[in-house]
Design an enzyme around this catalytic site. Structure first.
Site, PDB file in Angstrom:
ATOM      1  N   LYS A   1      -0.172  15.347   9.406  1.00  0.00           N
ATOM      2  CA  LYS A   1      -0.117  15.859   8.031  1.00  0.00           C
ATOM      3  C   LYS A   1      -1.180  15.148   7.219  1.00  0.00           C
ATOM      4  CE  LYS A   1       3.560  12.593   6.767  1.00  0.00           C
ATOM      5  NZ  LYS A   1       4.934  12.467   6.235  1.00  0.00           N
ATOM      6  N   PRO A   2      -1.564  15.658   6.050  1.00  0.00           N
ATOM      7  CA  PRO A   2      -2.634  15.025   5.257  1.00  0.00           C
ATOM      8  C   PRO A   2      -2.361  13.570   4.909  1.00  0.00           C
ATOM      9  CG  PRO A   2      -2.219  17.231   4.444  1.00  0.00           C
ATOM     10  CD  PRO A   2      -1.153  16.958   5.459  1.00  0.00           C
TER      11      PRO A   2
ATOM     12  N   ASP B   1       3.633  14.194  13.950  1.00  0.00           N
ATOM     13  CA  ASP B   1       3.711  14.128  12.486  1.00  0.00           C
ATOM     14  C   ASP B   1       2.303  14.206  11.883  1.00  0.00           C
ATOM     15  OD1 ASP B   1       4.993  14.034  10.055  1.00  0.00           O
ATOM     16  OD2 ASP B   1       5.138  11.837   9.994  1.00  0.00           O
TER      17      ASP B   1
ATOM     18  N   ASP C   1      -0.331   6.336  11.747  1.00  0.00           N
ATOM     19  CA  ASP C   1       1.128   6.467  11.742  1.00  0.00           C
ATOM     20  C   ASP C   1       1.634   7.241  12.958  1.00  0.00           C
ATOM     21  OD1 ASP C   1       3.740   6.289  11.097  1.00  0.00           O
ATOM     22  OD2 ASP C   1       3.572   7.209   9.121  1.00  0.00           O
TER      23      ASP C   1
ATOM     24  N   LEU D   1       0.811  -1.218   0.000  1.00  0.00           N
ATOM     25  CA  LEU D   1       0.000   0.000   0.000  1.00  0.00           C
ATOM     26  C   LEU D   1       0.841   1.264   0.000  1.00  0.00           C
ATOM     27  CD1 LEU D   1      -2.718  -1.068   2.600  1.00  0.00           C
ATOM     28  CD2 LEU D   1      -2.773  -1.307   0.116  1.00  0.00           C
TER      29      LEU D   1
END
Length: 492
Positions: free
Chosen positions: A136-137, A134, A152, A16
């Site tokens: 973020k998009p 972290d 994540d 992925l």
């Protein structure tokens, strides 16, 4: 690696993505029978290993609808592969980075709605003493039902653990430069939950305006902008954006942590209030009315399209039926013509066959039964030794007498082809005894329609195209040829 099974349970299917720590694979849990996501980290990479274990420690403590769930972890060794793996919930859909990269601006209320869900997930992590570090998009997954989940936690900081272990060196920046807080950019070890709020402000700014608050090709220059520059306000850049949302984004991007909201829960509350106020305002009512009008127009267009499709389908069906009927009529006509042609051909063939099967009359002297050169008609199977002209003709002409033969079934007369031929009708023979003695030997080689036999009557073979032998001289010629071919002696 696709198809490999980890610890007899997780079958890897497709990769992925790939990150700094390792790879993420789509897998199938053969025990629970469900699709999962598996993060793999190769052993021997010390920095990745401790980050991986910190992610497991952080994610295992979180159970929230807006945080990707963790199911299992372990170590896998096979041949030369020595891996650490983390089994997580698999979210079918893309991440917000893909959504933000799409064409055209996004509706501001959708972006605010996503940011509210992210703030709820961060609030759950901060309550457990976990700082993501972290945000973020690319680390926010959007499911097909519109729910977003924070993923994540690979560089997450568990409160006090890393500081006590000394794993974060002073002056070392950890995170993604485009969404990094000023304290992260300066390498400060003592970052707290307000660092995640700054990153959330960068994400919200990008979703509303189409670009991050600061951009640069050089990571060092980009981090300096986070430390020194102020972003452009959103108030004049996003049409229809409520002022309270623009103010909230400005406060989230404050350089000092004290200028930001106190918690992620507060951010979530302010976003919800702005959304509720918008949906209850006149603008929201107008928007809803516009949406209803667009929906009505779409329904009308769909109905028209469906009606046109039905009409076209009916026309096509009618054309197909008409074509089928035409082909059926043509086929029937062709069949009828073929049948009629076959009947005519068969009738003609039968007529020609009847016309061609003709047998010559028996040649002999004139008698009272017919004109000169012919014999009166009689049964060819009757013995020639009877009374009358036929008996006297046989005696006088020296011809051959047909033997006794049984009458054919039903009393039908025998074929005229088997009628005996008188030797007296052969010119030049003078009915000599020598000629009469040789005649039975030559007769088997004669044509079937002139065949003379002393045995049972046989049906005659089909005649040749010629219509019979009329002059007796031709019979003599045939008999001479048969005698010559059989080698019975010299030609008489």
């Amino acid at each position: 690696m696709g198809g490999q099974v980890l610890n007899d349970r997780y079958r890897l299917e497709s990769r992925l993505g790939r990150g700094a720590m390792g790879e993420v694979w789509g897998a199938y849990d053969m025990v629970m029978r469900r699709s999962v996501a598996v993060k793999l980290v190769h052993l021997g990479r010390s920095a990745s290993e401790w980050r991986f274990w910190e992610e497991i420690k952080a994610a295992a403590a979180l159970k929230h609808v807006h945080v990707v769930a963790v199911y299992d972890c372990g170590e896998y060794r096979a041949d030369r592969d020595q891996l650490l793996y983390l089994v997580m919930e698999r979210v079918e859909g893309g991440d917000l980075a893909e959504v933000f990269a799409g064409p055209g601006p996004l509706p501001w209320y959708d972006v605010v709605h996503w940011a509210r869900q992210i703030a709820d997930g961060l609030a759950a992590a901060h309550e457990n003493g976990i700082v993501h570090r972290d945000v973020k998009p690319a680390n926010v997954l959007r499911a097909s039902d519109g729910v977003v989940k924070l993923a994540d936690f690979g560089i997450a900081k568990v409160a006090g653990d890393l500081a006590r272990a000394g794993m974060t060196l002073p002056g070392t920046a950890i995170g993604t430069p485009a969404y990094m807080s000023p304290e992260q950019a300066s390498g400060d070890r003592d970052v707290d939950c307000r660092s995640d709020l700054y990153s959330l402000g960068c994400l919200l700014y990008e979703g509303l305006s189409g670009a991050p608050p600061f951009t640069a090709d050089d990571p060092g220059l980009l981090m300096r902008k986070h430390l020194e520059e102020e972003p452009l306000p959103l108030s004049g850049r996003v049409p229809g954006l409520p002022a309270e949302i623009s103010d909230l984004v400005g406060s989230l991007l404050a350089k000092h942590p004290d200028g930001r909201p106190g918690s992620a829960a507060e951010v979530s509350h302010r976003l919800a209030t702005a959304l509720d106020g918008y949906w209850g305002s006149t603008a929201a009512a107008e928007l809803l009315e516009k949406a209803r009008q667009e929906a009505a127009g779409m329904r009308a267009a769909a109905d028209g399209y469906a009606r046109a499709s039905r009409e076209e389908a009916d026309r096509y069906a009618d054309a197909v039926r008409a074509g089928a009927d035409r082909l059926r009529r043509e086929a029937e006509q062709v069949f009828a013509e073929a049948a009629e042609r076959s009947r005519r051909l068969l009738a003609g063939a039968r007529g020609r066959a009847r016309g061609r099967v003709r047998f010559p009359e028996r040649v002999g002297p004139a008698s009272a039964g017919g004109p000169a050169g012919t014999a009166p008609p009689r049964d060819p199977l009757r013995r020639r030794t009877g009374s009358g002209a036929s008996a006297s003709g046989a005696a006088e002409g020296g011809g051959l007498a047909a033997p006794d033969s049984p009458a054919p079934p039903g009393g039908a007369p025998a074929s005229p082809a088997c009628a005996p031929v008188s030797a007296a009708g052969v010119p030049g023979s003078a009915a000599s005894s020598a000629w009469a003695s040789r005649l039975p030997l030559m007769l088997p080689a004669a044509p079937a329609r002139l065949m003379l036999t002393t045995g049972p009557v046989r049906p005659a073979l089909p005649p040749s195209p010629r219509e019979g032998i009329e002059p007796p001289s031709e019979l003599l010629s045939l008999l001479r040829r048969a005698w010559h071919l059989h080698g019975r002696g010299k030609t008489p």
